[in-house]
Design a protein around this motif. Structure first.
Motif, PDB file in Angstrom:
ATOM      1  N   GLU A   1      17.172  -7.569 -12.873  1.00 29.02           N
ATOM      2  CA  GLU A   1      16.164  -8.421 -13.502  1.00 29.02           C
ATOM      3  C   GLU A   1      15.515  -9.354 -12.467  1.00 29.02           C
ATOM      4  O   GLU A   1      14.294  -9.489 -12.390  1.00 29.02           O
ATOM      5  CB  GLU A   1      16.852  -9.241 -14.620  1.00 29.02           C
ATOM      6  CG  GLU A   1      15.951 -10.150 -15.403  1.00 29.02           C
ATOM      7  CD  GLU A   1      14.771  -9.399 -16.010  1.00 29.02           C
ATOM      8  OE1 GLU A   1      14.967  -8.263 -16.476  1.00 29.02           O
ATOM      9  OE2 GLU A   1      13.650  -9.957 -15.986  1.00 29.02           O
ATOM     10  N   LYS A   2      16.362  -9.955 -11.648  1.00 24.37           N
ATOM     11  CA  LYS A   2      15.856 -10.890 -10.643  1.00 24.37           C
ATOM     12  C   LYS A   2      14.973 -10.169  -9.612  1.00 24.37           C
ATOM     13  O   LYS A   2      13.943 -10.692  -9.188  1.00 24.37           O
ATOM     14  CB  LYS A   2      17.049 -11.547  -9.931  1.00 24.37           C
ATOM     15  CG  LYS A   2      16.750 -12.952  -9.440  1.00 24.37           C
ATOM     16  CD  LYS A   2      18.033 -13.669  -9.047  1.00 24.37           C
ATOM     17  CE  LYS A   2      17.745 -14.796  -8.065  1.00 24.37           C
ATOM     18  NZ  LYS A   2      18.955 -15.334  -7.431  1.00 24.37           N
ATOM     19  N   LEU A   3      15.363  -8.982  -9.251  1.00 22.79           N
ATOM     20  CA  LEU A   3      14.563  -8.217  -8.290  1.00 22.79           C
ATOM     21  C   LEU A   3      13.234  -7.773  -8.892  1.00 22.79           C
ATOM     22  O   LEU A   3      12.215  -7.738  -8.208  1.00 22.79           O
ATOM     23  CB  LEU A   3      15.353  -7.017  -7.770  1.00 22.79           C
ATOM     24  CG  LEU A   3      16.421  -7.384  -6.736  1.00 22.79           C
ATOM     25  CD1 LEU A   3      17.378  -6.227  -6.489  1.00 22.79           C
ATOM     26  CD2 LEU A   3      15.777  -7.803  -5.419  1.00 22.79           C
ATOM     27  N   ARG A   4      13.268  -7.464 -10.171  1.00 21.32           N
ATOM     28  CA  ARG A   4      12.000  -7.125 -10.826  1.00 21.32           C
ATOM     29  C   ARG A   4      11.043  -8.306 -10.749  1.00 21.32           C
ATOM     30  O   ARG A   4       9.851  -8.142 -10.499  1.00 21.32           O
ATOM     31  CB  ARG A   4      12.229  -6.726 -12.295  1.00 21.32           C
ATOM     32  CG  ARG A   4      12.049  -5.227 -12.542  1.00 21.32           C
ATOM     33  CD  ARG A   4      11.988  -4.897 -14.025  1.00 21.32           C
ATOM     34  NE  ARG A   4      13.226  -5.245 -14.708  1.00 21.32           N
ATOM     35  CZ  ARG A   4      14.317  -4.467 -14.698  1.00 21.32           C
ATOM     36  NH1 ARG A   4      14.310  -3.323 -14.053  1.00 21.32           N
ATOM     37  NH2 ARG A   4      15.404  -4.836 -15.342  1.00 21.32           N
ATOM     38  N   ARG A   5      11.600  -9.491 -10.921  1.00 23.03           N
ATOM     39  CA  ARG A   5      10.748 -10.688 -10.818  1.00 23.03           C
ATOM     40  C   ARG A   5      10.241 -10.889  -9.398  1.00 23.03           C
ATOM     41  O   ARG A   5       9.246 -11.553  -9.171  1.00 23.03           O
ATOM     42  CB  ARG A   5      11.501 -11.926 -11.326  1.00 23.03           C
ATOM     43  CG  ARG A   5      11.301 -12.120 -12.836  1.00 23.03           C
ATOM     44  CD  ARG A   5      11.984 -13.362 -13.340  1.00 23.03           C
ATOM     45  NE  ARG A   5      13.369 -13.059 -13.701  1.00 23.03           N
ATOM     46  CZ  ARG A   5      14.436 -13.756 -13.353  1.00 23.03           C
ATOM     47  NH1 ARG A   5      14.302 -14.823 -12.638  1.00 23.03           N
ATOM     48  NH2 ARG A   5      15.642 -13.391 -13.721  1.00 23.03           N
ATOM     49  N   GLN A   6      10.974 -10.332  -8.419  1.00 23.79           N
ATOM     50  CA  GLN A   6      10.495 -10.382  -7.028  1.00 23.79           C
ATOM     51  C   GLN A   6       9.592  -9.179  -6.725  1.00 23.79           C
ATOM     52  O   GLN A   6       9.377  -8.834  -5.568  1.00 23.79           O
ATOM     53  CB  GLN A   6      11.680 -10.380  -6.052  1.00 23.79           C
ATOM     54  CG  GLN A   6      12.506 -11.653  -6.061  1.00 23.79           C
ATOM     55  CD  GLN A   6      13.655 -11.624  -5.030  1.00 23.79           C
ATOM     56  OE1 GLN A   6      13.859 -10.647  -4.311  1.00 23.79           O
ATOM     57  NE2 GLN A   6      14.417 -12.701  -4.971  1.00 23.79           N
ATOM     58  N   ASN A   7       9.107  -8.543  -7.772  1.00 25.93           N
ATOM     59  CA  ASN A   7       8.180  -7.405  -7.657  1.00 25.93           C
ATOM     60  C   ASN A   7       8.791  -6.152  -7.042  1.00 25.93           C
ATOM     61  O   ASN A   7       8.079  -5.353  -6.440  1.00 25.93           O
ATOM     62  CB  ASN A   7       6.917  -7.791  -6.872  1.00 25.93           C
ATOM     63  CG  ASN A   7       6.143  -8.882  -7.589  1.00 25.93           C
ATOM     64  OD1 ASN A   7       6.039  -8.860  -8.814  1.00 25.93           O
ATOM     65  ND2 ASN A   7       5.639  -9.850  -6.843  1.00 25.93           N
ATOM     66  N   VAL A   8      10.082  -5.993  -7.186  1.00 26.91           N
ATOM     67  CA  VAL A   8      10.697  -4.736  -6.744  1.00 26.91           C
ATOM     68  C   VAL A   8      10.580  -3.742  -7.889  1.00 26.91           C
ATOM     69  O   VAL A   8      11.154  -3.934  -8.960  1.00 26.91           O
ATOM     70  CB  VAL A   8      12.180  -4.928  -6.368  1.00 26.91           C
ATOM     71  CG1 VAL A   8      12.843  -3.580  -6.102  1.00 26.91           C
ATOM     72  CG2 VAL A   8      12.304  -5.830  -5.160  1.00 26.91           C
TER      73      VAL A   8
ATOM     74  N   VAL B   1       0.817  -1.214   0.000  1.00 32.05           N
ATOM     75  CA  VAL B   1       0.000   0.000   0.000  1.00 32.05           C
ATOM     76  C   VAL B   1       0.853   1.269   0.000  1.00 32.05           C
ATOM     77  O   VAL B   1       0.344   2.342  -0.243  1.00 32.05           O
ATOM     78  CB  VAL B   1      -0.936   0.043   1.223  1.00 32.05           C
ATOM     79  CG1 VAL B   1      -2.026  -1.002   1.084  1.00 32.05           C
ATOM     80  CG2 VAL B   1      -0.160  -0.169   2.514  1.00 32.05           C
ATOM     81  N   ARG B   2       2.128   1.137   0.284  1.00 28.38           N
ATOM     82  CA  ARG B   2       3.003   2.317   0.334  1.00 28.38           C
ATOM     83  C   ARG B   2       4.015   2.257  -0.805  1.00 28.38           C
ATOM     84  O   ARG B   2       4.564   1.202  -1.089  1.00 28.38           O
ATOM     85  CB  ARG B   2       3.799   2.323   1.643  1.00 28.38           C
ATOM     86  CG  ARG B   2       2.975   2.473   2.882  1.00 28.38           C
ATOM     87  CD  ARG B   2       2.680   3.937   3.175  1.00 28.38           C
ATOM     88  NE  ARG B   2       1.853   4.080   4.359  1.00 28.38           N
ATOM     89  CZ  ARG B   2       0.515   4.022   4.361  1.00 28.38           C
ATOM     90  NH1 ARG B   2      -0.126   3.816   3.238  1.00 28.38           N
ATOM     91  NH2 ARG B   2      -0.170   4.155   5.481  1.00 28.38           N
ATOM     92  N   PRO B   3       4.299   3.417  -1.386  1.00 27.50           N
ATOM     93  CA  PRO B   3       5.424   3.428  -2.325  1.00 27.50           C
ATOM     94  C   PRO B   3       6.691   2.977  -1.607  1.00 27.50           C
ATOM     95  O   PRO B   3       6.870   3.261  -0.413  1.00 27.50           O
ATOM     96  CB  PRO B   3       5.522   4.894  -2.739  1.00 27.50           C
ATOM     97  CG  PRO B   3       4.185   5.481  -2.454  1.00 27.50           C
ATOM     98  CD  PRO B   3       3.638   4.726  -1.288  1.00 27.50           C
ATOM     99  N   HIS B   4       7.532   2.307  -2.306  1.00 27.63           N
ATOM    100  CA  HIS B   4       8.645   1.603  -1.686  1.00 27.63           C
ATOM    101  C   HIS B   4       9.880   1.724  -2.563  1.00 27.63           C
ATOM    102  O   HIS B   4       9.796   1.548  -3.777  1.00 27.63           O
ATOM    103  CB  HIS B   4       8.205   0.135  -1.524  1.00 27.63           C
ATOM    104  CG  HIS B   4       9.305  -0.827  -1.222  1.00 27.63           C
ATOM    105  ND1 HIS B   4       9.969  -1.539  -2.195  1.00 27.63           N
ATOM    106  CD2 HIS B   4       9.839  -1.230  -0.045  1.00 27.63           C
ATOM    107  CE1 HIS B   4      10.868  -2.322  -1.623  1.00 27.63           C
ATOM    108  NE2 HIS B   4      10.814  -2.159  -0.324  1.00 27.63           N
ATOM    109  N   LEU B   5      10.998   2.047  -1.937  1.00 26.19           N
ATOM    110  CA  LEU B   5      12.262   2.079  -2.677  1.00 26.19           C
ATOM    111  C   LEU B   5      13.239   1.134  -2.001  1.00 26.19           C
ATOM    112  O   LEU B   5      13.503   1.257  -0.802  1.00 26.19           O
ATOM    113  CB  LEU B   5      12.834   3.509  -2.687  1.00 26.19           C
ATOM    114  CG  LEU B   5      14.242   3.691  -3.270  1.00 26.19           C
ATOM    115  CD1 LEU B   5      14.299   3.289  -4.746  1.00 26.19           C
ATOM    116  CD2 LEU B   5      14.725   5.136  -3.108  1.00 26.19           C
ATOM    117  N   LEU B   6      13.740   0.179  -2.757  1.00 24.85           N
ATOM    118  CA  LEU B   6      14.757  -0.730  -2.213  1.00 24.85           C
ATOM    119  C   LEU B   6      16.131  -0.101  -2.412  1.00 24.85           C
ATOM    120  O   LEU B   6      16.534   0.218  -3.538  1.00 24.85           O
ATOM    121  CB  LEU B   6      14.690  -2.091  -2.922  1.00 24.85           C
ATOM    122  CG  LEU B   6      15.740  -3.118  -2.488  1.00 24.85           C
ATOM    123  CD1 LEU B   6      15.614  -3.467  -0.999  1.00 24.85           C
ATOM    124  CD2 LEU B   6      15.636  -4.396  -3.324  1.00 24.85           C
TER     125      LEU B   6
END
Ligand SMILES: Nc1nc2c(ncn2[C@@H]2O[C@H](COP(=O)(O)OP(=O)(O)O)[C@@H](O)[C@H]2O)c(=O)[nH]1
Ligand SMILES: [Mg+2]
Length: 316
Positions: free
Chosen positions: A92-99, A69-74
């Protein structure tokens, strides 16, 4: 030495000797999570700090659901210690983890160049978040979260350094209802008005399997003693050899790579002066001999790795 011969000298698998990570943290997750969920109420954006040497493991998946529910920056921190030659694969791998939003940082030096891009990035993310709207004079609040030892406090301190020295500090909320100890905030921008919560949220590391546990221990996110220093040192040696990172050979003045941890730690002990005198009976009387202190050598080996002396690391 033919490279195939070198390669075949090394273990291709690590023997975890039946370690079970479930025993380390029985039911550890829920408590902190609930507390944090409550804290998140007034937060507009979450900065999740994680160790760049384990970019894709150890993060708390259940927290991410709560967070959506919150914008999130890793923020992958400690890039000064990380081998990021395969940055694209990591992204790429993090994108697949929905980052969705990712950035890299380092906040050990007193130069702020590896931190100062974070705030502009946060503002871009907020501006682009669907449904996010603030009046011009409304405050925006950010919160730093992450598992232990990834650099949350260091990042907050870096922000403090950058923004407090300019006289923009607002350590306490202006509103009378805000309790100092609970909601100490640092102003990190005037226009728009952005605050950072001073206390970071500590997440429990996610340890789905034993190898993740060992990686987390290597970067210091869980305590060494859960694994045992000598066992951890053995895992480190296995990893360095597997990645053909032989800097340790030179550093400890060894003749060649070695895959036997005690033999290797023996070198470390002698090189780094981690030996102890013990009394032995030679038959004609007692003599003092120097014996490697394997425990101290293991600690030294781990310390050297963690400080980056043995080269940049990538454990995922
Ligand atoms: N090399 C390096 N060390 C860092 C960096 N950020 C933090 N550290 C070190 O990592 C350790 C843990 O940092 P800390 O901020 O206390 O982590 P926290 O537990 O997440 O708050 C400390 O020894 C820091 O000096 C970084 O970017 N690079
Ligand atoms: Mg801290």
């Amino acid at each position: 030495m033919a490279s195939s011969r070198v390669a075949s000298k090394f273990r291709t698998r690590f023997d975890y000797r039946g370690y079970e990570v479930a025993k380390w943290f029985p039911g550890h997750m829920a408590k902190g999570l609930n507390r944090m969920r409550r804290q998140l109420k007034g937060v507009d954006c979450v900065l999740e700090v994680h160790d760049a040497r384990i970019p894709t493991s150890g993060r708390t998946p259940r927290f991410q659901e709560t967070l959506s529910v919150r914008p999130h920056l890793l923020v992958l921190n400690k890039i000064d210690l990380a081998d990021l030659s395969k940055k694209n694969d990591i992204e790429e791998k993090l994108r697949r983890q929905n980052v969705e939003h990712l950035t890299f940082s380092s906040c050990c030096s007193f130069k702020d160049q590896d931190v100062k891009h974070i705030m502009p990035k946060v503002m871009d993310i907020l501006a682009a978040s669907p449904g996010f709207y603030k009046e011009e004079d409304e405050d925006i609040t950010l919160m730093v979260i992450g598992i232990p030892n990834v650099g949350k406090s260091s990042l907050i301190n870096a922000f403090r350094r950058m923004y407090l020295k300019k006289g923009k500090a607002t350590p306490v909320g202006k509103d009378p209802g805000i309790t100092r100890s609970v909601l100490t905030r640092i102003r990190v921008s005037d226009r728009p008005s952005v605050f950072l919560l001073d206390t970071p949220g500590v997440l429990s590391p996610n340890i789905p399997d034993v190898e993740t546990g060992f990686k987390l221990a290597l970067v210091g996110a869980i305590k060494d003693h859960l694994v045992g220093e000598d066992f951890l040192a053995d895992y480190l040696l296995y990893r360095l050899n597997r990645e053909k990172n032989f800097r340790y050979v030179e550093h400890y003045k060894m003749q060649e790579p070695c895959d036997h941890v005690l033999k290797m730690l023996g070198h470390v002990a002698v090189q780094m002066g981690k030996t102890r005198k013990i009394r032995m009976d030679s038959g004609t009387g007692a003599v003092m001999v120097h014996q490697p202190n394997f425990q101290l050598a293991a600690l030294q080996f781990l310390r050297d790795f963690r400080q980056g002396t043995l080269g940049p690391a990538m454990l995922d």
